[in-house]
Design an enzyme around this catalytic site. Structure first.
Site, PDB file in Angstrom:
ATOM      1  N   GLY A  48       0.844  -1.185   0.000  1.00  0.00           N
ATOM      2  CA  GLY A  48       0.000   0.000   0.000  1.00  0.00           C
ATOM      3  C   GLY A  48       0.876   1.229   0.000  1.00  0.00           C
ATOM      4  O   GLY A  48       2.076   1.135   0.267  1.00  0.00           O
ATOM      5  N   CYS A  75       5.380  -6.141   1.227  1.00  0.00           N
ATOM      6  CA  CYS A  75       5.730  -4.721   1.230  1.00  0.00           C
ATOM      7  C   CYS A  75       5.123  -4.018   2.448  1.00  0.00           C
ATOM      8  O   CYS A  75       5.510  -4.321   3.563  1.00  0.00           O
ATOM      9  CB  CYS A  75       5.317  -4.077  -0.099  1.00  0.00           C
ATOM     10  SG  CYS A  75       6.048  -2.449  -0.317  1.00  0.00           S
ATOM     11  N   TYR A  76       4.163  -3.143   2.255  1.00  0.00           N
ATOM     12  CA  TYR A  76       3.545  -2.493   3.419  1.00  0.00           C
ATOM     13  C   TYR A  76       3.007  -3.540   4.390  1.00  0.00           C
ATOM     14  O   TYR A  76       3.089  -3.367   5.609  1.00  0.00           O
ATOM     15  CB  TYR A  76       2.418  -1.557   2.955  1.00  0.00           C
ATOM     16  CG  TYR A  76       1.764  -0.785   4.074  1.00  0.00           C
ATOM     17  CD1 TYR A  76       2.400   0.319   4.625  1.00  0.00           C
ATOM     18  CD2 TYR A  76       0.530  -1.174   4.588  1.00  0.00           C
ATOM     19  CE1 TYR A  76       1.801   1.025   5.667  1.00  0.00           C
ATOM     20  CE2 TYR A  76      -0.063  -0.483   5.627  1.00  0.00           C
ATOM     21  CZ  TYR A  76       0.572   0.617   6.165  1.00  0.00           C
ATOM     22  OH  TYR A  76      -0.002   1.317   7.190  1.00  0.00           O
ATOM     23  N   HIS A 162       8.064  -7.406  -4.016  1.00  0.00           N
ATOM     24  CA  HIS A 162       6.770  -7.775  -4.610  1.00  0.00           C
ATOM     25  C   HIS A 162       6.875  -9.092  -5.379  1.00  0.00           C
ATOM     26  O   HIS A 162       7.279  -9.100  -6.535  1.00  0.00           O
ATOM     27  CB  HIS A 162       6.296  -6.664  -5.553  1.00  0.00           C
ATOM     28  CG  HIS A 162       5.877  -5.442  -4.818  1.00  0.00           C
ATOM     29  ND1 HIS A 162       4.592  -5.281  -4.343  1.00  0.00           N
ATOM     30  CD2 HIS A 162       6.566  -4.345  -4.428  1.00  0.00           C
ATOM     31  CE1 HIS A 162       4.510  -4.129  -3.693  1.00  0.00           C
ATOM     32  NE2 HIS A 162       5.694  -3.540  -3.731  1.00  0.00           N
ATOM     33  N   GLU A 164       4.549 -10.702  -6.632  1.00  0.00           N
ATOM     34  CA  GLU A 164       3.484 -10.826  -7.635  1.00  0.00           C
ATOM     35  C   GLU A 164       3.866 -10.246  -8.993  1.00  0.00           C
ATOM     36  O   GLU A 164       3.228 -10.561  -9.989  1.00  0.00           O
ATOM     37  CB  GLU A 164       2.193 -10.158  -7.125  1.00  0.00           C
ATOM     38  CG  GLU A 164       2.215  -8.632  -7.037  1.00  0.00           C
ATOM     39  CD  GLU A 164       2.863  -8.082  -5.765  1.00  0.00           C
ATOM     40  OE1 GLU A 164       3.574  -8.836  -5.081  1.00  0.00           O
ATOM     41  OE2 GLU A 164       2.656  -6.893  -5.473  1.00  0.00           O
ATOM     42  N   ASP A 220     -17.865 -12.076 -22.442  1.00  0.00           N
ATOM     43  CA  ASP A 220     -18.443 -12.227 -21.106  1.00  0.00           C
ATOM     44  C   ASP A 220     -19.867 -12.787 -21.158  1.00  0.00           C
ATOM     45  O   ASP A 220     -20.192 -13.758 -20.469  1.00  0.00           O
ATOM     46  CB  ASP A 220     -18.440 -10.888 -20.352  1.00  0.00           C
ATOM     47  CG  ASP A 220     -17.033 -10.329 -20.218  1.00  0.00           C
ATOM     48  OD1 ASP A 220     -16.072 -11.098 -20.380  1.00  0.00           O
ATOM     49  OD2 ASP A 220     -16.906  -9.113 -19.962  1.00  0.00           O
ATOM     50  N   LYS A 359     -10.860 -11.677 -16.135  1.00  0.00           N
ATOM     51  CA  LYS A 359     -11.071 -11.864 -17.572  1.00  0.00           C
ATOM     52  C   LYS A 359     -10.320 -13.086 -18.119  1.00  0.00           C
ATOM     53  O   LYS A 359     -10.865 -13.837 -18.925  1.00  0.00           O
ATOM     54  CB  LYS A 359     -10.587 -10.604 -18.304  1.00  0.00           C
ATOM     55  CG  LYS A 359     -10.977 -10.547 -19.763  1.00  0.00           C
ATOM     56  CD  LYS A 359     -12.320  -9.895 -19.911  1.00  0.00           C
ATOM     57  CE  LYS A 359     -12.718  -9.644 -21.334  1.00  0.00           C
ATOM     58  NZ  LYS A 359     -14.009  -8.941 -21.385  1.00  0.00           N
TER      59      LYS A 359
END
Ligand code: XMP
Length: 503
Positions: A48, A75-76, A162, A164, A220, A359
């Site tokens: 964050g 991280c945060y 990070h 990710e 979708d 998605k």
């Protein structure tokens, strides 16, 4: 995953799912008891933008660390672990941003089989300078003495970097080590399990009532319809409103896929004349949109009324529509209504089988269900269709010119193998004509504007650096094959300042 306002919140959730573990994003304001009531196997505290030292910095009830559920702070989130459990986080002035070398220390759960030296992605101002009592430090960087920490018995972990983002070389393996080895998660969230679960939920919700689904031709609504059909078969009726403003061949393809291949009860409302009559000589973009939106609703309502009583309406709402990330506590939930913009006051209960999916998961499920590639990988297309790509008045002739040019653009983009890289690629028909020479004769005909953009979410976009030979193929085919066109121009405007569509 508790969202502390991370730029990468949705990315963390997606990476967890790529490890075949279901993940849900919750706002940091959610009481810990409520989080635990969801019976998570693991909890991730996201990064964050805040500093733990500022007044009112977002935090979490330390009870989360006594819950027995393994926790990973990123991280945060890692700084919160350190600060709340008695370690020290300082503004050292030695922030790190970007690719950073990491040195792994000792034997740890998160780095178990990984090299001792790796590259990670950092983005932090504050640093953890001392781990809390009972924790061991398992990685350092030139600027951060505590780049990874853990308390194996209590199941609490933290990484300053990070995992990710793809710039962290072994990031996904580190996340998997947390999920599988630290938290005992099993990789059971697969396309098949997603489908089974959605089918069960749809059956439980719908019972033996009738269901309607508006098909737009997009991925979708197509996947949502295919899932509902798998669940309740012919209790489902799909309504496809052909506005006459679709891409070339789209109506035929929807009909072929759903009626012929899937044996879905499909109502194909051929409303092109009605739309084009109402749009006759309308040039103002906002009026075009309004007329199309209202007419669409009217046509859909009429078709629905003809079908008799249906209690449920399928919508292709996706997970990112439901979770609005950014950590704003009240902004966390917003409702989107995206199938043809049908109004709330239609008296239907909504069935939203994609509400938990990203998605890419929707596409994977679509492929698993056997939908054709052309539908599963279709580019986004605006609700008002080609009307917002025909500048000025819309006539049947101009629609035909644009459909023909647009089909060539898409064919050439596909042929060049660029379809999945390019967010949208299409033709625009302006309201001017230009002079040219073909054979020995002067021509006075329309130009076609080619628009191709790259983007992640349509909020911003860049013009695609299409190879010259692709541009050339498109240009010469459009001019040779589409009567009424004598010039092709390429739009090299990013968004902002432009928008993706021309109207
Ligand atoms: P703009 O032109 O605003 O478009 O950069 C952003 C994205 O939204 C699509 N778009 C629409 N989609 N109804 C829709 O469902 C609409 O009225 C509409 N207008 C634009 C556009 O194709 C792009 O992907």
């Amino acid at each position: 995953m508790v969202d502390f306002g991370a730029q990468y919140a949705q990315l963390i959730a997606r990476r967890v799912r790529e490890a075949h573990v279901f993940s849900e994003i919750v706002p940091r304001s959610m009481p810990v008891a409520e989080m635990l009531a969801k019976r998570p196997k693991a909890i991730i505290l996201s990064g964050g933008p805040a500093s733990v030292h500022v007044e009112g910095a977002p935090t979490i009830d330390p009870a989360v660390f006594d819950s027995g559920i393994p926790v990973l702070g990123i991280c945060y989130g890692a700084q919160l672990v350190a600060q709340l459990l008695g370690g020290e986080v300082h503004r050292t002035g030695g922030g790190e941003y970007g690719r950073t070398p990491l040195e792994v220390v000792g034997s740890s759960v998160l780095f178990a089989d990984l090299p001792l030296q790796q590259q990670v992605w950092m983005s932090h101002g504050d640093s953890i300078v001392a781990a809390p009592a009972g924790f061991t430090v398992h990685a350092t960087t030139p600027g951060t003495p505590v780049a990874a920490l853990e308390h194996r018995e209590r199941g609490i972990y933290g990484v300053q970097f990070h995992p990710e983002v793809m710039h962290t070389d072994r990031g996904q393996e580190i996340l998997k080590a947390f999920l599988y080895d630290a938290a005992g998660c099993r990789p059971t969230w697969t396309n098949l399990s997603i489908i089974d679960q959605a089918v069960d939920e749809i059956r439980a919700q719908v019972g033996d009532e009738r269901v309607i689904c508006g098909l737009s031709g997009g991925v979708d609504s197509a996947v949502a319809a295919a899932l509902v059909h798998k669940a309740v078969g012919n209790q489902l009726t799909c309504v496809f409103v052909d506005t006459g403003l679709m891409r070339a061949g789209e109506a035929v393809q929807v009909e072929d896929t759903f009626r012929n291949q899937f044996d879905v009860d499909l109502v194909h409302v051929k409303a092109a004349d009605r739309f084009l009559d109402l749009l006759h000589e309308v040039e103002d973009p906002e009026r075009k949109r309004k007329i199309i939106g209202e007419t669409f609703i009217r046509v859909f309502e009429e078709a629905a009324a003809d079908l008799g009583e249906a209690r449920f309406l399928v919508q292709g709402t996706l997970y990112p529509d439901i979770v609005e990330s950014g950590g704003g506590d009240n902004a966390n939930i917003k409702s989107h209504h995206n199938v043809g913009g049908l109004p709330d006051d239609m008296k239907f209960e909504l069935v939203e089988p994609l509400r938990n999916l990203f998605k890419d998961e929707v596409r994977a499920v679509g492929e698993e269900l056997g939908l054709p590639e052309e539908i599963v990988w279709r580019q986004p297309f605006p609700g008002p269709g080609l009307a917002v790509r025909i500048i000025g008045a819309i006539t049947p002739e101009r629609v035909e010119i644009l459909q023909a040019a647009d089909a060539i653009v898409l064919e050439e983009i596909k042929r060049a193998g660029l379809l999945r890289e390019i967010w949208q690629s299409f033709a625009v028909l302006p309201a001017v004509r230009t002079v040219g020479v073909m054979g020995d004769a002067r021509t006075y005909a329309y130009p076609i504007i080619l628009r191709a953009v790259t983007s992640d979410d349509a909020m911003t976009a860049d013009w695609a650096r299409l190879p010259y030979d692709v541009l050339e193929a498109i240009s010469s085919r459009v001019i040779n094959e589409v009567p009424g066109v004598n010039r092709v121009a390429y739009d090299i405007t990013s968004k902002p300042p432009g928008t993706i569509e021309w109207e």
